[in-house]
Design a protein around this motif. Structure first.
Motif, short mmCIF file in Angstrom:
data_model
loop_
_atom_site.label_atom_id
_atom_site.label_comp_id
_atom_site.label_asym_id
_atom_site.label_seq_id
_atom_site.Cartn_x
_atom_site.Cartn_y
_atom_site.Cartn_z
N ARG A 230 -4.61 2.28 -7.89
CA ARG A 230 -3.35 3.04 -7.87
C ARG A 230 -2.97 3.48 -9.27
O ARG A 230 -2.56 4.61 -9.52
N LEU A 231 -3.09 2.56 -10.22
CA LEU A 231 -2.66 2.85 -11.59
C LEU A 231 -3.82 3.32 -12.46
O LEU A 231 -3.66 3.50 -13.66
N TRP A 232 -4.98 3.51 -11.84
CA TRP A 232 -6.17 3.91 -12.59
C TRP A 232 -5.93 5.15 -13.45
O TRP A 232 -6.28 5.15 -14.64
N PRO A 233 -5.27 6.19 -12.91
CA PRO A 233 -5.12 7.39 -13.74
C PRO A 233 -4.30 7.15 -15.00
O PRO A 233 -4.52 7.82 -16.00
N VAL A 234 -3.35 6.22 -14.95
CA VAL A 234 -2.50 6.06 -16.13
C VAL A 234 -2.93 4.89 -17.01
O VAL A 234 -2.51 4.78 -18.15
N LEU A 235 -3.76 4.01 -16.48
CA LEU A 235 -4.13 2.84 -17.28
C LEU A 235 -5.57 2.90 -17.78
O LEU A 235 -5.87 2.44 -18.88
N VAL B 227 0.82 -1.21 0.00
CA VAL B 227 0.00 0.00 0.00
C VAL B 227 0.86 1.25 0.00
O VAL B 227 0.56 2.23 -0.68
N MET B 228 1.95 1.20 0.75
CA MET B 228 2.76 2.41 0.90
C MET B 228 3.93 2.46 -0.08
O MET B 228 4.79 3.35 0.04
#
Lengths: 478, 983
Positions: free
Chosen positions: B267-272, B132-133
């Motif tokens: 976590r990777l939603w904005p780029v994927l 998570v971190m």
């Protein structure tokens, strides 16, 4: 002439020391007889350690004997590893060979001679030095593989390895002669010059193919791997441990040197070959190991697969790739030695066992042993954060940065398949019904296994400094 | 701001280090320290939780980072990074962790090694915190695998349970394999973005989506996420993992580990996210998982199995929301993740209590528990209602958001109806299985034959459930005041500028989503009433429909298939036999050579050559030679004698060829070598085992043996032809004008003082090579000697040869004859001839030696000739006779020869020349006349001595075998002198 000779001798002094040491040890052994084995073994370990310290701390870069012998940071890195690997196997093997009653004095002497061959291979700057080192190393191993003369399997292994090795040496020599014929040189530097100046010729490509085939045999890469399972299984376990560790290091270092120095101008050609060998080795190493029940055979296929991974780094043809190769070999060496220390301790009152089923329920009978072995298996499978993961990481990173995406993807997929059989060993140890524990480990095996376990566990902490050393080693070629 | 907040790095470190330190400490505790381990774990989780809460003000505006230099050569540092999203997940991990620890204290039996359990649990918590971190992708991938490892250990904790072992192994295989896939995805992602640092990667969205590597990278990252979050088709491991202790199920399989995949996608939603590929893969996987999970959950008889499938279904729902790629979808996904964690964890714990108190988890046996444990029943009913999406509970809120998204999905042009219908259907199923869970367990008549009598658990065991259910209710009623700000921070940290407007209110008015909710509630209830009986009596505990697609069966099938395929492959392609191995290597090399030659195809064959008609005599000679070689190859296996003789014939053909081509010196040497090797081979063959005719070979094997023999012959022919072709090609090439041969022809006399170029080459130009070769020859002699020193022939070759036996029998029949007479008679004439020949041959050898420098001959040829003299004596008269009269001392010959050769070479040092420099002049000797006397002749003497020594050494060693008798037979003769003495 003479000052040149003197500096050459100074540069190769660790090798000369080792050669003289081997002769002295042989003389001691011959004059005292079989009871001197312990003494000779101890002295051999001391000699190897001295040579390692000598190489690591008191050697300088340069070329000797008209460029035949090259000393640079890559050679230093590889030599120290080879020496350490040999010393560790000697240490591990003594009690085994004594128990199996072939504790002859030739055993340590042959290992020292073999190590000398490795050092010549690692420092080879010329096709002839390459061949000399390779043969010295191989001949010693042929004999070592057959050293348990009363065992049919051992003699069969030695003979098989010898016949196939002779064939591969023949191919190597044929390749060297073709390369010599088309470039007029045997020195790596001069070959590279001639290749850069001239247009590519068929004979040269032939020569390259045959030279690489000969080297691929020594690192037991597919399709020259056939001897590996048989010889690994048949040879006495200390010899198998030895073969799986240090000589692989030397052969890989030699391959790196030949491709990076001599054949650099035709990198496009050898990269194709290396990529093919790499994919084939990774795939075969993973799939064929699944069906294995003998742990030495399993390790044979495992080593085939690992050599495929190492070649991924080489295929990248970059400093990053060579660094990956160097680190992979380091980590592989430690893991292999640890695993074989474990295999040598698979001992009941009835004798040594080699079948994976014998590991059943080891976690409840020998918990410490089982735990370290579990770590080793996870590491061999490339599970983070153990050292084996980093080894794979370095080479795949290099491959991706060299735009070899397919290769990297195939590599990961095969390591997924490979993980299966390592996990099976773990499962057998932890989850199957206990079939009785092993005898307590002897001190030296415990030391090697413990060191190996600590190394792979803590690599994540001191990976940085080691990486720097490997980077410096890789910089020798760029 | 307080002092501690000025040092956020310490808090960050404590959030991740506390669990690891705790794990090590717990591992060191004694085996039965149940309370100690639990208290320690509790403190650890609380320390982490408090740190997280203290850090909250720091992360509302952006991520907090802390970097530790790690592997600078790789450009990888150890980065701790906490933002809104990771804060929410951290609180989930630590908070539910604390509750699970408390619960586990009461759940675990005192007989189990509890400290080990807590050590694993804390290590898992640390690994989860690491995921998570993680501030860079490599770190994330590493901790990711660590969660798999520790979940493996936790699932397999009761390792004497077969189900637990299988479940653990399956979970590990699937998730670890997925982790390796994630690794390659991460490598690709980092390569595209140019860095593995999360902030850099998150800033490179456009670059990533435009990259040609986007799709493969996406596939590998998603393989990692799907395996971890049990998405179809990798969902099958989760129900199997239910064999783990219930606290593990509550912690790993509802709240944390299975959410790791969800976390990664968030976590990777904005780029994927937002591409067609993302929508197709993630959306499809999500909806399939949602439906299959919900449908399968209905049929489970095992309480935990029902919850497991329900978890799969809810994970599918979250995945679907993420797959839609809309900001609102993301908000709903995050919200539902938190809600699901609370109600599902409490349900698992309730199931654990039921299991603990009643001794069974079988829904068909449980009944009417609300009487025995009213408080637990109430709590479980509320949590299950949240799971079903009943209003005023948190599950309802996020489900409403989901339904709203399903209705308004802007992308779904052609499936406008499909998604809402499927969403409603899945919700109906959820209501159905929730209802079944509640009704079967808590209502109806009190169950009779339970393994133990149920009653309420200890209060502190129930406390975690109470707390979680309280959260369910409070969030469900006043979401905006409770979860609202934290959710906003989380959403903001991922979406940033793109954060949409959303409302967390309970009441949105009568709209389509509410209608769908109501339809689902009503439909689920009706379906339960209608199908209750068939479901409960269904013997399979699962829907028939999915049997062929059962993941477990497929998994087992794949694993077994892989093993079988590997074994079959090994038997088909692999071989233990040497000969096929050799053949394979050669075939591979031929193939490689052809492949290498392909690009050059047009360039081949350009340099043709003309063929002059050969002399017919020469052709006949060669045909004879080829014939001999062929027969030798054919007979090599079964008739060694014939093979050796034929080999001699082939050798003779090449001798004559040398003469034909005007190379008498080569011919002489070759002839002598042929003679010696053939004789020695024949002597050695005597001791090899014979062919065993007694062994019966079945006809099928005979055919195969024949085929093998034919193929061997073909290989032999191919190789012979190939070598002959090369030789032919080389010999018919025009001699190079500046070739090395010309140099030797021109300089042999002036520099080496001899006209026999070959000999000058051997002893002068290339003397160092020769020195090396004779050393090898000496070694060979010594080796043969050493090997045969202790050799005892095999039992089957001990008896006398047939001829001798016949002769002996005939002698014994005649009274006048002594045994051995016939032999003596037969050999009489040859013996006399050979004995008389001895001095002649010695003289011939001296002749060969002396003329060697100018004419054919030389030390080597002379040495061979001399050895022939000795061989003849041994053959004609027998070992005893010779050795009674002649002591040859071959070892001395060897030593002397090598010594002379070396000393000659060193002699040139005295005159200040390099090693082996030669000097020559002619000497007028009496009788012999003018004789060349170069210093090289001394060297040649060395060669001569060594050749004689080595050859005779081998001869004597072989000859002495015939003197050896089996030990049990009485010696007919006095024992032979030991071999050591003779030489």
């Amino acid at each position: 002439m003479l000052p040149d000779l003197r500096s050459s001798i100074a540069l190769a002094s660790p090798e000369l020391f080792l050669a003289i040491a081997a002769m002295v040890l042989l003389m001691i052994g011959v004059s005292v007889g079989r009871k001197a084995t312990l003494l000779v073994t101890s002295l051999a370990i001391v000699a190897l350690a001295v040579a390692a310290v000598w190489v690591a701390g008191f050697s300088h870069d340069g070329a000797a004997f008209g460029g035949m012998f090259v000393m640079d940071s890559f050679a230093r890195f590889a030599k120290v590893l080879a020496l350490a690997g040999s010393a560790a196997t000697l240490l591990m093997g003594y009690n085994f060979i004594r128990a199996a009653r072939f504790d002859t004095i030739e055993f340590p002497v042959l290992i020292v001679l073999c190590t000398l061959g490795m050092m010549v291979m690692i420092s080879a700057g010329d096709m002839l030095a390459l061949y000399m080192g390779l043969e010295l190393q191989s001949l010693a191993i042929y004999v070592l593989a057959a050293s348990n003369r009363d065992s049919l399997r051992s003699t069969e292994a030695g003979l098989k390895y010898f016949v196939l090795g002779a064939l591969s040496s023949g191919m190597l020599l044929y390749g060297i002669s073709l390369v010599y014929g088309y470039t007029g040189n045997t020195s790596f530097a001069a070959i590279a010059q001639a290749l850069a100046a001239d247009q590519r010729q068929l004979g040269l490509v032939f020569g390259l193919v045959f030279v690489l085939a000969g080297l691929a045999f020594k690192i037991s890469a597919v399709p020259f791997h056939m001897w590996t399972p048989d010889v690994y299984e048949g040879a006495p376990t200390p010899v198998t441990a030895f073969m799986a560790a240090a000589p692989k290091m030397a052969a890989i270092a030699l391959t790196v040197r030949v491709t990076m120095d001599a054949f650099e101008p035709i990198a496009a050609d050898w990269r194709q070959i290396v990529i093919f060998i790499s994919i084939a080795s990774m795939a075969l190493g993973s799939f064929a190991a699944i069906g294995q029940r003998n742990i030495k055979r399993l390790m044979a296929y495992s080593s085939i697969g690992h050599m495929g991974f190492v070649l991924v780094g080489l295929a990248a043809n970059s400093q990053e790739g060579v660094r990956g190769v160097a680190l992979y070999m380091l980590i592989y060496l430690v893991m292999t030695l640890g695993t074989f220390a474990f295999i040598m301790s698979m001992r009941r009152t009835t004798g040594h066992v080699e079948n994976t089923d014998e590991l059943s329920g080891l976690a409840s009978t020998n918990p410490v042993m089982a735990t370290v072995m579990t770590l080793l298996m996870f590491s061999l499978a490339g599970i983070p954060p153990l050292a084996g993961f980093w080894a794979k990481w370095y080479v795949f990173l290099a491959a991706i940065n060299a735009q070899l995406y397919t290769l990297a993807v195939i590599g990961v997929l095969t390591s997924v398949v490979g993980a299966y059989y390592y996990l099976r060993v773990i499962k057998i140890m932890w989850f199957d019904e206990p079939v009785g524990g092993f005898l307590p480990m002897s001190g030296e095996l415990r030391a090697v296994l413990g060191f190996s376990g600590a190394f792979i566990l803590l690599y994540i902490v001191f990976g940085g400094p080691i990486g720097r050393v490997a980077s410096a080693a890789a910089a020798s070629f760029f | 701001m307080t002092d501690t907040l000025a040092r956020p790095d310490l808090l960050l470190l404590s959030m991740i280090l506390a669990p690891w330190v705790g794990a090590v400490l717990a591992g060191l505790l004694p085996r039965y320290a149940r309370n100690g381990a639990a208290a320690l774990s509790w403190v650890v989780a609380l320390v982490g939780l408090v740190s997280a809460i203290l850090l909250y003000p720091n992360i509302t505006d952006g991520p907090v980072r802390h970097e530790i230099r790690w592997m600078p050569s790789l450009g990888i540092d150890f980065v701790l990074r906490l933002d809104g999203l990771s804060w929410l997940f951290s609180v989930l991990v630590l908070g539910i962790g604390a509750l699970v620890v408390l619960y586990a204290r009461y759940y675990m039996s005192p007989k189990d090694p509890v400290p080990r359990f807590f050590a694993y649990l804390l290590a898992f918590m640390g690994a989860m915190q690491g995921v998570v971190m993680a501030g860079n992708l490599v770190q994330l991938a590493i901790f990711w695998e660590l969660t798999s490892l520790f979940s493996f250990l936790l699932i397999g904790y009761w390792y004497n349970n077969q189900l637990a072992r299988d479940g653990a192994r399956m979970a590990l295989t699937v998730t670890a394999a997925g982790g390796l896939c994630l690794l390659i995805g991460v490598l690709l992602l980092g390569h595209i973005a140019g860095s593995y640092d999360l902030d850099v990667v998150l800033g490179a969205g456009d670059q990533i989506k435009r990259s040609p590597l986007y799709l493969p990278m996406l596939v590998f990252v998603l393989l990692g996420a799907f395996t971890k979050s049990a998405q179809f088709p990798f969902h099958f491991w989760l129900p199997r993992a239910m064999a783990a202790p219930t606290p593990v199920s509550a912690y790993l399989h509802s709240a944390t580990m299975v959410k790791a995949g969800i976390f990664l996608m968030m976590r990777l939603w904005p780029v994927l996210a937002g591409t067609e590929e993302w929508y197709a893969i993630v959306g499809t996987a999500g909806i399939l998982t949602l439906l299959i999970g919900a449908y399968a959950a209905i049929f489970q008889h095992d309480l935990k199995g029902l919850l497991a499938y329900s978890t799969i279904s809810h994970l599918g729902l979250i995945t679907l929301l993420l797959g839609l790629g809309t900001p609102l979808g993301f908000v709903a996904a995050l919200f539902h993740t938190l809600n699901h964690a609370t109600f599902k964890a409490s349900l698992f714990m309730a199931a654990g209590i039921i299991d603990h108190e009643t001794g069974t988890r079988d829904l068909r046996r449980l009944s009417g528990l609300r009487k025995a444990m009213p408080i637990t029943a109430t709590l479980a009913i509320v949590a299950a209602a949240a799971m079903a999406g009943v209003p005023l509970l948190n599950g309802f809120l996020s489900k409403e958001m989901f339904l709203a998204e399903a209705v308004s999905n802007p992308r779904d042009y052609d499936r406008n109806l499909l998604l809402p219908v499927l969403a409603t259907l899945a919700s109906t199923f959820a209501v159905l299985y929730s209802l079944r869970f509640i009704h079967q367990t808590f209502f109806g008549p009190p169950a009779q034959d339970l393994p133990s009598t149920p009653h309420e658990p200890p209060h502190w065991m129930r406390f975690p459930i109470e707390l979680l259910v309280l959260i369910c209710v409070v969030v469900g009623i006043i979401p905006g005041l409770t979860i609202g700000p934290f959710l906003a921070t989380g959403v903001q940290s991922v979406l940033g500028e793109a954060t949409p407007y959303y409302s967390l209110a309970v009441w949105h008015g009568f709209n389509l989503p509410l209608l769908m909710s109501l339809v689902a509630l009503a439909g689920g209830t009706v379906l339960y009433v209608l199908f209750r009986r068939p479901i409960n009596t269904n013997p399979h505990g699962g829907p028939r429909l999915f049997r062929p697609f059962d993941g477990v069966r497929i998994f087992d099938g794949v694993m077994n298939g892989l093993t079988a395929a590997s074994e079959r492959g090994a038997s088909v392609f692999g071989t233990n036999r040497l000969q096929p191995q050799l053949r394979n290597i050669i075939l591979v090399m031929l193939l490689a050579a052809v492949l290498a030659a392909l690009p050059f195809w047009s360039g081949l064959g350009a340099n043709g050559f003309t063929l002059t008609p050969p002399d017919p005599g020469f052709v006949v000679l060669w045909l004879l030679g080829i014939g001999c070689a062929l027969i030798a190859a054919w007979q090599a296996k079964y008739h060694r004698l014939a093979a050796v003789v034929m080999l001699g014939g082939a050798g003779l053909a090449s001798c004559i060829s040398f003469v034909w081509l005007s190379a008498p010196d080569l011919a002489t040497t070759q002839l002598l070598v042929e003679v010696v090797t053939t004789v020695l081979l024949l002597l050695g063959l005597r001791w090899l085992p014979k062919r065993q005719d007694a062994i019966h070979i079945p006809p099928s094997e005979q055919r195969r043996a024949k085929a093998r023999r034919v193929s061997d012959l073909l290989v032999a022919i191919a190789f012979g032809a190939f070598t002959a072709a090369i030789a032919f090609r080389v010999m018919t090439m025009p001699a190079a004008p500046d070739g090395i041969g010309r140099f030797f022809l021109e300089h042999a006399y002036e520099q080496g003082g001899g006209r026999n170029v070959v000999n000058v080459l051997l002893v002068d130009f290339r003397a160092l090579d020769t020195l090396g070769e004779i050393s090898v020859l000496g070694l060979v002699g010594l080796t043969v000697f050493a090997l045969l020193l202790r050799f005892r022939p095999g039992a089957d070759s001990l008896s006398a040869p047939e001829q001798q036996r016949v002769q002996r029998a005939s002698d014994e029949r005649h009274e006048t004859r002594q045994p051995g007479d016939t032999l003596q008679d037969t050999m009489l004439v040859p013996r006399v001839v050979m004995q008389w020949l001895f001095p002649v041959i010695v003289l011939f050898a001296v002749h060969l030696f002396l003329r060697g420098h100018d004419e054919p001959g030389g030390g080597f040829a002379a040495g061979i000739a001399m050895s022939i003299a000795f061989i003849l004596q041994y053959m004609a008269s027998g070992t005893r006779w010779v050795e009674d009269r002649l002591r040859i001392r071959p070892l001395k010959w060897v030593a002397l020869g090598l010594g002379i050769a070396t000393l000659t070479g060193m002699g040139s040092w005295i005159f200040g020349y390099p090693f082996l420099t030669s000097w020559f002049r002619y000497a007028e000797l009496p009788v012999l006349g003018r004789v060349p006397l170069p210093s090289a002749i001394l060297f040649d003497i060395g060669v001569f001595g060594l050749v004689v020594g080595s050859t005779v050494l081998v001869l004597i060693a072989l000859a002495h075998q015939s003197l050896r008798k089996p030990r049990d037979r009485a010696p007919a003769h006095p024992p032979a002198p030991p071999l050591e003495e003779v030489v």
